[in-house]
Design an enzyme around this catalytic site. Structure first.
Site, PDB file in Angstrom:
ATOM      1  N   LYS A 179      -6.753   1.149  -2.105  1.00 16.98           N
ATOM      2  CA  LYS A 179      -8.085   0.537  -2.171  1.00 16.98           C
ATOM      3  C   LYS A 179      -9.123   1.581  -2.579  1.00 16.98           C
ATOM      4  O   LYS A 179     -10.021   1.310  -3.374  1.00 16.98           O
ATOM      5  CB  LYS A 179      -8.459  -0.076  -0.814  1.00 16.98           C
ATOM      6  CG  LYS A 179      -7.634  -1.316  -0.496  1.00 16.98           C
ATOM      7  CD  LYS A 179      -7.917  -1.817   0.903  1.00 16.98           C
ATOM      8  CE  LYS A 179      -7.009  -2.973   1.255  1.00 16.98           C
ATOM      9  NZ  LYS A 179      -6.898  -3.223   2.662  1.00 16.98           N
TER      10      LYS A 179
ATOM     11  N   LEU B 113       0.653  -0.393   7.010  1.00 13.68           N
ATOM     12  CA  LEU B 113      -0.022  -1.190   5.979  1.00 13.68           C
ATOM     13  C   LEU B 113      -1.304  -1.710   6.618  1.00 13.68           C
ATOM     14  O   LEU B 113      -1.330  -1.983   7.827  1.00 13.68           O
ATOM     15  CB  LEU B 113       0.853  -2.369   5.559  1.00 13.68           C
ATOM     16  CG  LEU B 113       2.142  -2.032   4.796  1.00 13.68           C
ATOM     17  CD1 LEU B 113       2.963  -3.290   4.547  1.00 13.68           C
ATOM     18  CD2 LEU B 113       1.829  -1.347   3.471  1.00 13.68           C
ATOM     19  N   ASP B 114      -2.347  -1.879   5.815  1.00 22.21           N
ATOM     20  CA  ASP B 114      -3.601  -2.434   6.350  1.00 22.21           C
ATOM     21  C   ASP B 114      -3.356  -3.845   6.879  1.00 22.21           C
ATOM     22  O   ASP B 114      -2.407  -4.507   6.464  1.00 22.21           O
ATOM     23  CB  ASP B 114      -4.661  -2.493   5.248  1.00 22.21           C
ATOM     24  CG  ASP B 114      -5.047  -1.108   4.744  1.00 22.21           C
ATOM     25  OD1 ASP B 114      -4.816  -0.133   5.492  1.00 22.21           O
ATOM     26  OD2 ASP B 114      -5.548  -1.013   3.622  1.00 22.21           O
ATOM     27  N   ILE B 115      -4.257  -4.301   7.709  1.00 20.12           N
ATOM     28  CA  ILE B 115      -4.094  -5.632   8.325  1.00 20.12           C
ATOM     29  C   ILE B 115      -3.992  -6.739   7.264  1.00 20.12           C
ATOM     30  O   ILE B 115      -3.264  -7.713   7.437  1.00 20.12           O
ATOM     31  CB  ILE B 115      -5.237  -5.907   9.344  1.00 20.12           C
ATOM     32  CG1 ILE B 115      -4.950  -7.174  10.125  1.00 20.12           C
ATOM     33  CG2 ILE B 115      -6.603  -5.944   8.688  1.00 20.12           C
ATOM     34  CD1 ILE B 115      -5.747  -7.324  11.399  1.00 20.12           C
TER      35      ILE B 115
END
Ligand code: URA
Length: 238
Positions: free
Chosen positions: A190, A102-104
């Site tokens: 995104k 998962l992205d930060i």
């Protein structure tokens, strides 16, 4: 297998903690009068008791973390918090890693395990395992967006597989939606919204395969999966 390794692998403590337990007499192995940390046992058949409670050998562990923001989906980093920093001490020796990234700034369901086979099966592009997210975006989503997600989008370097967009609420400057994708390319959600002219302002993963994020788990909290939850996670992956 050595008795101290067996007990540590079962999650009863670190190697040095279990050595102390063995020496203190808290551990009993049926059929053996004298035991020490280096006593060899057959981990599949030995009957081992700790303080009178039977101990079962565990090879794999599966943890559910509600990942917070500012945390990397990695096992180590010099400067940033990583998802494995949340692993309780009794599970540290399992050397777990996150299944996927998962992205930060993405929060929510993160599975940590030492079961490489399962990780491989869940991430395999051929299996089309669904992953569901709640996405907040900056603008009004419409049926046109739903259709675009359904038909697959050309993101330049790849064309997305058909995905599901469900609009929960749509206002002029903010919409809330539920998105299910069947693959997991870098920044995929995104980028999908960006190609529709929208910025994602908050992203939370709420499901992986049939397993839902436990709503009682606050960000940063972690716990072991139940047997039923593991079945939901592994559904159709054999
Ligand atoms: N899609 C994204 O853009 N980010 C994530 O963290 C997961 C899916």
């Amino acid at each position: 297998m050595r008795l101290d390794k067996f007990l540590a692998d079962c999650g009863t403590g670190t190697r040095s903690e279990v050595k102390k337990l063995i020496r203190s007499g808290a551990v009993r192995v049926i059929g053996l009068d004298k035991i020490s940390p280096d006593t060899k046992i057959d981990e599949k058949s030995a009957e081992v008791y700790l303080n009178g409670e039977p101990i079962g050998y565990k090879k794999y562990v599966y943890l559910m973390l509600n990942k917070p923001e500012n945390c990397l989906s990695a096992t180590q980093d010099r400067y940033k918090t990583v998802v494995t920093d949340f692993v309780p001490s009794e599970f540290k020796h399992f050397d777990v890693f996150p299944i996927g990234r998962l992205d930060i700034d993405t929060v929510g369901l993160c599975i940590l395990t030492n079961d490489g086979g399962l990780a491989h099966r869940l991430l395999s592009p051929a299996r089309h395992i669904p992953k569901t997210y709640l996405a907040e975006v900056d603008g009004a989503l419409s049926d046109e967006d739903v259709k675009a997600f359904e038909s697959g989008m050309d993101l330049g370097d790849f064309i997305t597989k058909p995905s599901r967009l469900e609009i929960i609420s749509a206002a002029e400057n903010k919409s809330l939606s539920k998105v299910t994708i069947f693959e997991g390319k870098f920044h995929q959600i995104k980028r999908m919204f960006k190609s529709r002219g929208r910025e994602v302002t908050h992203l939370k993963r709420i499901a992986m395969n049939r397993l839902l994020l436990d709503g009682n788990l606050s960000e940063g909290e972690i716990r072991e999966l139940t047997t039923d939850e593991l079945e939901l996670l592994t559904y159709d992956t054999e």
